[in-house]
Design an enzyme around this catalytic site. Structure first.
Site, PDB file in Angstrom:
ATOM      1  N   GLY A  93     159.792 101.908 -27.641  1.00  0.00           N
ATOM      2  CA  GLY A  93     160.873 102.440 -26.822  1.00  0.00           C
ATOM      3  C   GLY A  93     161.799 101.383 -26.252  1.00  0.00           C
ATOM      4  N   ARG A  97     165.770 101.916 -27.044  1.00  0.00           N
ATOM      5  CA  ARG A  97     166.438 102.996 -26.328  1.00  0.00           C
ATOM      6  C   ARG A  97     166.577 102.702 -24.838  1.00  0.00           C
ATOM      7  NH1 ARG A  97     162.591 107.410 -28.797  1.00  0.00           N
ATOM      8  NH2 ARG A  97     161.407 105.486 -29.153  1.00  0.00           N
ATOM      9  N   ILE A  98     165.550 102.128 -24.232  1.00  0.00           N
ATOM     10  CA  ILE A  98     165.670 101.751 -22.819  1.00  0.00           C
ATOM     11  C   ILE A  98     166.671 100.607 -22.673  1.00  0.00           C
ATOM     12  CG2 ILE A  98     164.466 100.795 -20.818  1.00  0.00           C
ATOM     13  CD1 ILE A  98     163.760 103.683 -21.318  1.00  0.00           C
ATOM     14  N   GLY A  99     166.618  99.648 -23.582  1.00  0.00           N
ATOM     15  CA  GLY A  99     167.535  98.515 -23.500  1.00  0.00           C
ATOM     16  C   GLY A  99     168.986  98.929 -23.616  1.00  0.00           C
ATOM     17  N   HIS A 109     161.183  92.414 -24.899  1.00  0.00           N
ATOM     18  CA  HIS A 109     160.482  93.535 -25.533  1.00  0.00           C
ATOM     19  C   HIS A 109     159.260  93.928 -24.695  1.00  0.00           C
ATOM     20  CE1 HIS A 109     162.197  95.048 -29.202  1.00  0.00           C
ATOM     21  NE2 HIS A 109     161.034  95.457 -29.670  1.00  0.00           N
TER      22      HIS A 109
END
Length: 411
Positions: A230, A233-235, A225
């Site tokens: 965000g 969504r990036i992950g 994390h």
């Protein structure tokens, strides 16, 4: 019977905690220590999973490759369409909701709906990550930071932290004012850069089964994390980045987030299993989701191919007319205003406006602002397919039954 660890489980540590300002209940204000999770390092991790899980993952890759090869190169619009689908669904997992019409208005420049703007930002972030890895063949921390900046730069709360690793302790659920009763507390901020360097090394390996690598990259990223917001969504964008780097997709993305949204509880349960040293549940979920999403993306491609034929049947236009030129670019540009139409068709303001009005009367376009000035038009057929693709993936991914290799299997 105890679970056998497939990977090392998360460790834990008790660290000091102090609020930066006094807020919340007395329990929040007096909390003095918190138990944080410490994910294992994975750069050199050997992963051994059950043969049936690996076989399912490999079969899913075959479907992804088939869809990408059959439609991705000849239908260039498919990539941008699937990026929109994936970004919208990934945002929905974060309870960010907006209609397809609101999304279209945001594409045209409207700032009236913050959720739609957030979805546009998610599309930009995914596009950057996929484009970067396509050019460099490497997943880099610099690209991840740049994508996060694209995602969060306009956010009213976290804009100042866009594109920066977090410098504070964060947590998931529980109190808003402290990690009290949190479901998960990621590792301390001072460990983020080291953890992300380790993740980068693992993400660029070529000796790990592709979907296993995608699942591990995603789960490890979520465990770290690394941003203040965000992360989800990036992950999830990183799933498609791994697929692109490994050459599974060359032209398009897999809208797996629609499948994960439909199985939200299973998805978060699989991430929790990862904390306990099990990755098979997430790999299985990814295999099922990628297979279903690729099958439905192929159906969407077939529908998109036929749309211009339908439009030409609805609107009779002379050769060389502006209306005909709009139809020819409408799949790639389903949201238009007069200025964009002028640029795409090299025509005058009057001709562009007249052509848009004609196509509206013919039922090919719909004006979506309701204004007399600064109007925006969209293709209702394309917007409907955007919604329908998400619906079909979700329907085929219901917890009771999932689609795999064209068959309905009980989950």
């Amino acid at each position: 019977m105890p679970h056998t660890h497939e990977i090392p489980p998360h460790g834990h540590d008790v660290v000091p905690w102090k609020q930066s300002g006094r807020s919340g209940t007395r329990e929040d204000r007096t909390l003095s220590e918190v138990t944080v999770s410490l994910p294992p390092e994975i750069a050199n991790l050997d992963v051994m999973l059950p043969p049936d899980v690996i076989a399912m993952a490999e079969q899913a890759l075959i479907q992804i490759v088939r869809t990408d090869a059959e439609f991705g190169s000849g239908l260039k619009v498919l990539n941008s369409f699937l990026i929109r689908t994936e970004s919208v669904a990934s945002s929905k997992l974060e309870y960010i909701e907006a209609s397809s019409v609101d999304y279209a208005r945001a594409i045209a420049g409207s700032k009236a709906n913050p959720s739609a703007l957030s979805m546009i930002a998610a599309s930009a972030a995914l596009t950057r990550l996929v484009d970067d890895v396509s050019q460099t063949r490497r997943i880099s921390l610099a690209s991840i930071l740049a994508a996060h900046h694209d995602l969060m730069k306009e956010d009213s709360l976290d804009g100042p932290y866009a594109g920066k690793w977090r410098e504070v302790q964060n947590w998931i659920n529980g109190s808003d004012h402290s990690p009290r009763n949190a479901d998960y507390v990621p590792p301390p901020a001072h460990t983020v850069e080291s953890y992300m360097a380790d993740l980068e090394a693992f993400a660029n390996r070529d000796d790990v089964p592709v979907l296993v690598q995608a699942a591990l990259v995603h789960a490890q990223f979520e465990s770290i994390h690394p941003f203040t917001d965000g992360n989800g969504r990036i992950g999830r964008a990183l799933i498609n980045v791994v697929l692109r780097r490994r050459g599974i997709t060359l032209h398009s993305v897999v809208p797996i987030a629609s499948a994960l949204t439909a199985r939200r509880d299973d998805y978060f349960a699989a991430l929790n299993h990862f904390h306990d040293g099990l990755i098979s549940p997430l790999v299985t979920l990814f295999a099922q989701g990628c297979n279903t999403a690729s099958l439905e993306a192929a159906e969407t491609a077939r529908r998109l191919i036929h749309l211009p034929v339908q439009w030409h049947g609805l609107s009779r236009n002379r050769v060389g007319s502006t209306a005909l030129e709009i139809i020819d670019v409408l799949l790639e540009h389903p949201t238009l205003n007069v200025e964009t139409t002028q640029r795409l068709t090299a025509t005058s303001h009057v001709s562009a406006n007249a052509a848009l009005e004609k196509l509206t009367r013919d039922g090919i376009l719909q004006e979506i602002t309701g204004r007399s000035r600064d109007r925006v038009w969209a293709s209702p057929d394309v917007l409907a397919e955007l919604d329908d693709l998400d619906f079909r993936i979700a329907q085929a991914s219901t917890p009771s039954f999932v689609t795999f290799n064209g068959r309905r299997l009980e989950s």
